[in-house]
Design an enzyme around this catalytic site. Sequence first.
Site, PDB file in Angstrom:
ATOM      1  N   GLY A 227      51.328  28.956  32.888  1.00 26.53           N
ATOM      2  CA  GLY A 227      51.225  27.571  33.327  1.00 26.53           C
ATOM      3  C   GLY A 227      50.681  27.498  34.740  1.00 26.53           C
ATOM      4  O   GLY A 227      49.978  28.413  35.190  1.00 26.53           O
ATOM      5  N   SER A 228      51.047  26.440  35.428  1.00 27.25           N
ATOM      6  CA  SER A 228      50.460  26.191  36.746  1.00 27.25           C
ATOM      7  C   SER A 228      51.111  27.067  37.826  1.00 27.25           C
ATOM      8  O   SER A 228      52.245  27.534  37.666  1.00 27.25           O
ATOM      9  CB  SER A 228      50.649  24.720  37.105  1.00 27.25           C
ATOM     10  OG  SER A 228      52.028  24.413  37.110  1.00 27.25           O
ATOM     11  N   GLU A 247      51.448  34.170  34.119  1.00 24.76           N
ATOM     12  CA  GLU A 247      50.034  33.949  33.762  1.00 24.76           C
ATOM     13  C   GLU A 247      49.682  32.572  34.303  1.00 24.76           C
ATOM     14  O   GLU A 247      50.044  31.563  33.696  1.00 24.76           O
ATOM     15  CB  GLU A 247      49.849  33.994  32.241  1.00 24.76           C
ATOM     16  CG  GLU A 247      50.348  35.270  31.562  1.00 24.76           C
ATOM     17  CD  GLU A 247      49.486  36.483  31.861  1.00 24.76           C
ATOM     18  OE1 GLU A 247      48.341  36.316  32.329  1.00 24.76           O
ATOM     19  OE2 GLU A 247      49.963  37.600  31.642  1.00 24.76           O
ATOM     20  N   LEU A 248      49.000  32.538  35.446  1.00 26.94           N
ATOM     21  CA  LEU A 248      48.827  31.254  36.144  1.00 26.94           C
ATOM     22  C   LEU A 248      47.365  30.805  36.146  1.00 26.94           C
ATOM     23  O   LEU A 248      46.562  31.278  35.353  1.00 26.94           O
ATOM     24  CB  LEU A 248      49.408  31.379  37.557  1.00 26.94           C
ATOM     25  CG  LEU A 248      50.831  31.956  37.612  1.00 26.94           C
ATOM     26  CD1 LEU A 248      51.304  32.118  39.047  1.00 26.94           C
ATOM     27  CD2 LEU A 248      51.809  31.108  36.829  1.00 26.94           C
ATOM     28  N   CYS A 281      42.357  28.598  31.070  1.00 23.60           N
ATOM     29  CA  CYS A 281      42.695  29.235  32.349  1.00 23.60           C
ATOM     30  C   CYS A 281      41.523  30.041  32.883  1.00 23.60           C
ATOM     31  O   CYS A 281      41.403  30.223  34.089  1.00 23.60           O
ATOM     32  CB  CYS A 281      43.927  30.112  32.189  1.00 23.60           C
ATOM     33  SG  CYS A 281      43.822  31.158  30.757  1.00 23.60           S
ATOM     34  N   GLU A 375      41.945  24.506  41.129  1.00 22.59           N
ATOM     35  CA  GLU A 375      41.687  24.663  39.687  1.00 22.59           C
ATOM     36  C   GLU A 375      41.364  23.304  39.090  1.00 22.59           C
ATOM     37  O   GLU A 375      42.197  22.400  39.087  1.00 22.59           O
ATOM     38  CB  GLU A 375      42.917  25.244  38.997  1.00 22.59           C
ATOM     39  CG  GLU A 375      42.683  25.455  37.520  1.00 22.59           C
ATOM     40  CD  GLU A 375      43.903  25.988  36.799  1.00 22.59           C
ATOM     41  OE1 GLU A 375      45.028  25.553  37.098  1.00 22.59           O
ATOM     42  OE2 GLU A 375      43.717  26.831  35.908  1.00 22.59           O
TER      43      GLU A 375
HETATM   44  P1  NAD Z   1      52.594  23.457  33.641  1.00 23.77           P
HETATM   45  O1  NAD Z   1      52.885  24.475  34.690  1.00 23.77           O
HETATM   46  O2  NAD Z   1      52.670  22.035  34.003  1.00 23.77           O
HETATM   47  O3  NAD Z   1      53.619  23.648  32.413  1.00 23.77           O
HETATM   48  C1  NAD Z   1      53.776  24.878  31.759  1.00 23.77           C
HETATM   49  C2  NAD Z   1      55.149  24.910  31.106  1.00 23.77           C
HETATM   50  O4  NAD Z   1      56.153  24.902  32.127  1.00 23.77           O
HETATM   51  C3  NAD Z   1      55.451  23.733  30.205  1.00 23.77           C
HETATM   52  O5  NAD Z   1      56.163  24.179  29.067  1.00 23.77           O
HETATM   53  C4  NAD Z   1      56.343  22.869  31.069  1.00 23.77           C
HETATM   54  O6  NAD Z   1      57.203  22.049  30.308  1.00 23.77           O
HETATM   55  C5  NAD Z   1      57.124  23.920  31.818  1.00 23.77           C
HETATM   56  N1  NAD Z   1      57.750  23.453  33.059  1.00 23.77           N
HETATM   57  C6  NAD Z   1      57.485  22.332  33.778  1.00 23.77           C
HETATM   58  N2  NAD Z   1      58.293  22.283  34.870  1.00 23.77           N
HETATM   59  C7  NAD Z   1      59.057  23.410  34.857  1.00 23.77           C
HETATM   60  C8  NAD Z   1      60.045  23.953  35.730  1.00 23.77           C
HETATM   61  N3  NAD Z   1      60.414  23.322  36.831  1.00 23.77           N
HETATM   62  N4  NAD Z   1      60.591  25.143  35.397  1.00 23.77           N
HETATM   63  C9  NAD Z   1      60.204  25.813  34.296  1.00 23.77           C
HETATM   64  N5  NAD Z   1      59.275  25.345  33.429  1.00 23.77           N
HETATM   65  C10 NAD Z   1      58.710  24.157  33.702  1.00 23.77           C
HETATM   66  O7  NAD Z   1      51.183  23.847  33.031  1.00 23.77           O
HETATM   67  P2  NAD Z   1      50.310  23.057  31.942  1.00 23.77           P
HETATM   68  O8  NAD Z   1      49.777  21.816  32.559  1.00 23.77           O
HETATM   69  O9  NAD Z   1      51.043  22.954  30.644  1.00 23.77           O
HETATM   70  O10 NAD Z   1      49.122  24.106  31.725  1.00 23.77           O
HETATM   71  C11 NAD Z   1      48.033  24.198  32.574  1.00 23.77           C
HETATM   72  C12 NAD Z   1      48.170  25.370  33.525  1.00 23.77           C
HETATM   73  O11 NAD Z   1      48.398  26.566  32.794  1.00 23.77           O
HETATM   74  C13 NAD Z   1      46.884  25.625  34.282  1.00 23.77           C
HETATM   75  O12 NAD Z   1      47.185  25.895  35.629  1.00 23.77           O
HETATM   76  C14 NAD Z   1      46.301  26.858  33.622  1.00 23.77           C
HETATM   77  O13 NAD Z   1      45.458  27.648  34.390  1.00 23.77           O
HETATM   78  C15 NAD Z   1      47.535  27.591  33.262  1.00 23.77           C
HETATM   79  N6  NAD Z   1      47.244  28.550  32.202  1.00 23.77           N
HETATM   80  C16 NAD Z   1      47.203  29.884  32.525  1.00 23.77           C
HETATM   81  C17 NAD Z   1      46.882  30.821  31.544  1.00 23.77           C
HETATM   82  C18 NAD Z   1      46.830  32.290  31.839  1.00 23.77           C
HETATM   83  O14 NAD Z   1      46.870  33.073  30.894  1.00 23.77           O
HETATM   84  N7  NAD Z   1      46.749  32.711  33.084  1.00 23.77           N
HETATM   85  C19 NAD Z   1      46.621  30.387  30.239  1.00 23.77           C
HETATM   86  C20 NAD Z   1      46.662  29.024  29.978  1.00 23.77           C
HETATM   87  C21 NAD Z   1      46.987  28.110  30.952  1.00 23.77           C
END
Ligand code: NAD
Length: 472
Positions: A227-228, A247-248, A281, A375
Amino acid sequence: MKKYPLIIGGQEVLTEETHYVYDKYTGEVFAEISAAGREEVDRAVDRAVEAFETNPLDAASRYTILMKAADLMEERADEIAAIMTAEAGKPTQDARNEILWSTDLVRESAELARQLHGECFGFWGDAWMDTRTCYTRREPVGPVAAIAPFNYPLNLVIHKVAPAIAAGNPVILKPAEVTSVTGLAVCRIFMDAGLPDGYISCLTGSGSVIGPLLTENQKIAFYSFTGSVSVGKSIKAAIGLRRCAMELGSNSATIVCRDYDPAAAAAACADAAFTNAGQVCIHLQRLYVDRAVYDEFLEKLIREAEAITVGDPRDPGTRIGPMIAEKEAARVENWVREAVEQGAVIQCGGKRSGALFRPTVLTGTTPDMKVMKDEVFGPLVCVVPFDTIDEAFTMVNDSRYGLNSGILTNDIATGMEASRRLKTGSVIIGGTCGFRIGNMPYGGVKESGFGKEGPRYAIEEMTDLKAVVILN
Ligand code: NAD
C-alpha cells in the site's frame, strides 16, 4: 445489491455496522459489507493462534489445498472477473489476466509447499568440528496479517495468502475497503478448498479502524503490507520488533536509448504508463529519452496515448476504465494543473470526466514538480530528454523511491551498466519499469519498502530459519 458477511476463522459473521462498496463506473452501490471492529479482529487472531498451535498443517495438505484452490479460482473466473470489473473498474480482459496470473501463483505456492527444506553442512575450525553437523529447518512464523491495496485486488491478495499458507501460517486478510468483495471471494475459495477452520479470516471494513487493531495485537507474528508509504510507515512504527514486508509506492522510471526502435518503445511505454489507469505500483511515471530520438518517440507515444479507449470497463473495446474514485482523478487533474502553472506542457490528455482520466503525456516537467517527485498513481507520464546515459542514470536515481526501473536498449553493455547503476529493487533490460512476473523476487529499496514477494521469496520472509546443531 448483495450483503456480505466478513469471515472469522472460516466462519461467516454478519456485523451490525456495514459499509457500502460502489461500482466504480456506474457509481451505484454494488455490495454491502460487514465492518470489523475490535471484537472481530481479536476473535480472528485468537482463532488463528488456536489453529496454528493445535492443528499444524502438514506439507501434503498445504499442497492439496492450494492446488484445489487454484482449480476453484479457474472455475469461478467469470464470477471473480465480474466482481473486479464492478468494484475496481477493471476492463474485463484485465480482470481475466489477473485471474490467470493468480492461479499460477497459487500453483507455484503449492509446489513450493512440498519443497520447504534447509541445508546441511559441517563446521570448520578445530579438527573436532569436522565431524559435527548443522542443518537448517524452515518453520512457519505464525499468524500473518495480510493487508492489501485496491489496485490488483486479487493478485496482490494472492501474493500474500498463498505463500503464507504454503509456509504453514494462518492468515488474517484485510483487503482494501473499496475492493472487499474480491477479498471475500478469495477467502471463500480457500475455505471451499479445505483449509481448516482458523487458518483464514477476511476482515472487511475500514483500514483506519482495523489496521491499528491488527498492529497492536501482539499475537500476530508477521505483517505483509502492500500500500501507500504513509500507511506502511504507521504499521512499521506500531509493530516493534515483529517482522514485516513492505511493498510501497514509487514514481518509476524508464530510459529509452537511441538504438531502440522508437515505435516499439512508444508502444511498450504507453502500456506501462496507462494500463489499469496508471494505478500500478510500477506505473511508468518518469520517462527519460535520448535527445537523438526524442521528437520521433514523443510523436509516437502521443499517437499511442490518443488511440486508447477510455470508458465503460464492461465494454470489450475499453482499454482503460475509471480510476478508483472521482476524488483520485480530481487529484491527478490538480497535479497536472499545478505542473502546467509551473511550466509543463500537456502533449495529450489532461482531461477528466468523473473518475475517467484520459491518458496524459507531459513535457517540460522539472524534478521538483509533484507529477515528477511524488507518486501520481494515475494515467500520466512525464517525458524528459537526456544527452548522456550518465545523466539518465542520475535522473532515474533522483527519487526517494526505488521499485522497478527499465531501460530500452539493444546494447547489452549499456543494459548491464544500468543493472549496476540504477538504485531500484529490479532493473528491466529491454523492457519498461512496468514489467513483473509472479515468481520473480519483487520488492523495492528506499521508500518503496523492503522484503520480497514472489512465492519463493515470500515464503522465506514468512518462515523462521532454525539451525539444528548435532555435536555427538
Ligand atoms: P493504502 O495504503 O491506502 O491502503 C492499503 C491497505 O491498508 C488497505 O487495505 C487499507 O484499508 C489499509 N489501511 C489503511 N489505513 C491503515 C492503517 N492505519 N493501518 C493498517 N492498514 C491500513 O493504499 P491503496 O490506496 O489501497 O493502494 C495504493 C498504494 O499501494 C500506492 O501507493 C501503490 O504504490 C501501493 N502499491 C504498492 C505495490 C508494491 O508491490 N510495491 C503494489 C500495489 C500497490
